[in-house]
Design an enzyme around this catalytic site. Structure first.
Site, PDB file in Angstrom:
ATOM      1  N   TRP A  26       0.836  -1.203   0.000  1.00 32.14           N
ATOM      2  CA  TRP A  26       0.000   0.000   0.000  1.00 32.14           C
ATOM      3  C   TRP A  26       0.868   1.249   0.000  1.00 32.14           C
ATOM      4  CZ3 TRP A  26      -5.424   0.588   0.364  1.00 32.14           C
ATOM      5  CH2 TRP A  26      -6.136  -0.614   0.348  1.00 32.14           C
ATOM      6  N   SER A  57       0.045  -4.093   5.755  1.00 35.77           N
ATOM      7  CA  SER A  57       0.662  -4.102   7.083  1.00 35.77           C
ATOM      8  C   SER A  57       0.104  -5.205   7.981  1.00 35.77           C
ATOM      9  CB  SER A  57       0.478  -2.741   7.758  1.00 35.77           C
ATOM     10  OG  SER A  57       1.198  -1.765   7.046  1.00 35.77           O
ATOM     11  N   GLU A  59      -0.444  -8.186   7.220  1.00 46.85           N
ATOM     12  CA  GLU A  59       0.236  -9.445   6.917  1.00 46.85           C
ATOM     13  C   GLU A  59       1.698  -9.468   7.356  1.00 46.85           C
ATOM     14  OE1 GLU A  59      -3.395  -9.045   4.855  1.00 46.85           O
ATOM     15  OE2 GLU A  59      -1.676  -7.714   4.650  1.00 46.85           O
ATOM     16  N   VAL A  80       2.706   1.062   5.627  1.00 48.43           N
ATOM     17  CA  VAL A  80       2.089   2.385   5.710  1.00 48.43           C
ATOM     18  C   VAL A  80       0.598   2.198   5.960  1.00 48.43           C
ATOM     19  CG1 VAL A  80       1.625   4.549   4.503  1.00 48.43           C
ATOM     20  CG2 VAL A  80       3.785   3.328   4.094  1.00 48.43           C
ATOM     21  N   ILE A  82      -2.668   4.730   6.701  1.00 49.04           N
ATOM     22  CA  ILE A  82      -3.121   6.117   6.779  1.00 49.04           C
ATOM     23  C   ILE A  82      -4.556   6.148   7.303  1.00 49.04           C
ATOM     24  CG2 ILE A  82      -3.569   8.243   5.490  1.00 49.04           C
ATOM     25  CD1 ILE A  82      -1.311   7.463   3.589  1.00 49.04           C
ATOM     26  N   GLY A  85     -11.765   7.319   7.538  1.00 50.72           N
ATOM     27  CA  GLY A  85     -12.971   7.682   8.262  1.00 50.72           C
ATOM     28  C   GLY A  85     -13.606   6.556   9.055  1.00 50.72           C
ATOM     29  N   HIS A  88     -10.975   1.084  10.837  1.00 53.22           N
ATOM     30  CA  HIS A  88     -10.037   0.156  10.184  1.00 53.22           C
ATOM     31  C   HIS A  88      -8.590   0.509  10.504  1.00 53.22           C
ATOM     32  CE1 HIS A  88      -8.719  -2.707   7.138  1.00 53.22           C
ATOM     33  NE2 HIS A  88      -7.928  -1.771   6.641  1.00 53.22           N
ATOM     34  N   ARG A 127       8.604  11.201   6.029  1.00 45.14           N
ATOM     35  CA  ARG A 127       9.334  10.203   6.813  1.00 45.14           C
ATOM     36  C   ARG A 127       9.934   9.076   5.975  1.00 45.14           C
ATOM     37  NH1 ARG A 127       5.352  12.431   9.706  1.00 45.14           N
ATOM     38  NH2 ARG A 127       5.651  12.748  11.935  1.00 45.14           N
TER      39      ARG A 127
END
Length: 168
Positions: A26, A57, A59, A80, A82, A85, A88, A127
């Site tokens: 992702w 992530s 997995e 990553v 993010i 809304g 999750h 980052r």
């Protein structure tokens, strides 16, 4: 930016270490930056490394454990997540963090934590170790994994030396 207070890191001698980078797919630009930073750090240290890509992530823990069980000295886990809304974000972030911690404790081997949990994409770009980034979290995770692997190796050597002294 939370990089304040980070230590100065001299390159370590990672020769003889076999490290697996496990990375999600992702947010490709950010993830690829993290991978490049980890690879640069491992190359500079002389460590052998392999890249394994996973879906996301969530997995990372199971594949990190498989890599360590297969004989890797350390894993660098990169992903990553993010915020959106829905809850999750919380579930995936928590599962990745808790799972990777469990993998490290269950195997007794280091997992460099390079999973970015972000409010927005810009935080990840800042980052990811890309041109213009303020931090390189992939490099930091690889450095932490190597340093921990070397510390554990040293502690095991000390224990072996103590066992030999006790026998002799």
């Amino acid at each position: 930016m939370s990089g304040t207070g980070s230590p100065e890191r001299a390159t370590v001698d990672g020769s003889g270490l076999d490290v697996v980078i496990v990375a999600g797919t992702w947010h490709e630009q950010i993830t690829n930056g993290l991978i490049a930073g980890a690879q640069r750090t491992l190359d500079a240290a002389g460590a052998t490394h392999h890249l394994v890509r996973v879906a996301g992530s969530f997995e990372l823990p199971v594949v990190a454990k498989a890599a360590l069980d297969a004989g890797a000295d350390a894993v660098v886990a990169l992903g990553v997540v993010i915020r959106g809304g829905t809850p999750h974000f919380d579930f995936v972030s928590s599962a990745a963090t808790d799972g990777l911690t469990r993998v490290a404790l269950d195997t007794g081997k280091p997992v460099g934590f390079g999973v970015l949990t972000l409010d927005d994409e810009q935080q990840g770009l800042d980052r990811a170790g890309l041109e213009g980034s303020k931090e390189d979290k992939g490099a930091e995770a690889a450095d932490a994994a190597m340093r921990t692997a070397l510390t554990l190796k040293e502690l095991r050597t000390l224990r072996l030396a103590d066992d030999i002294d006790d026998e002799g």
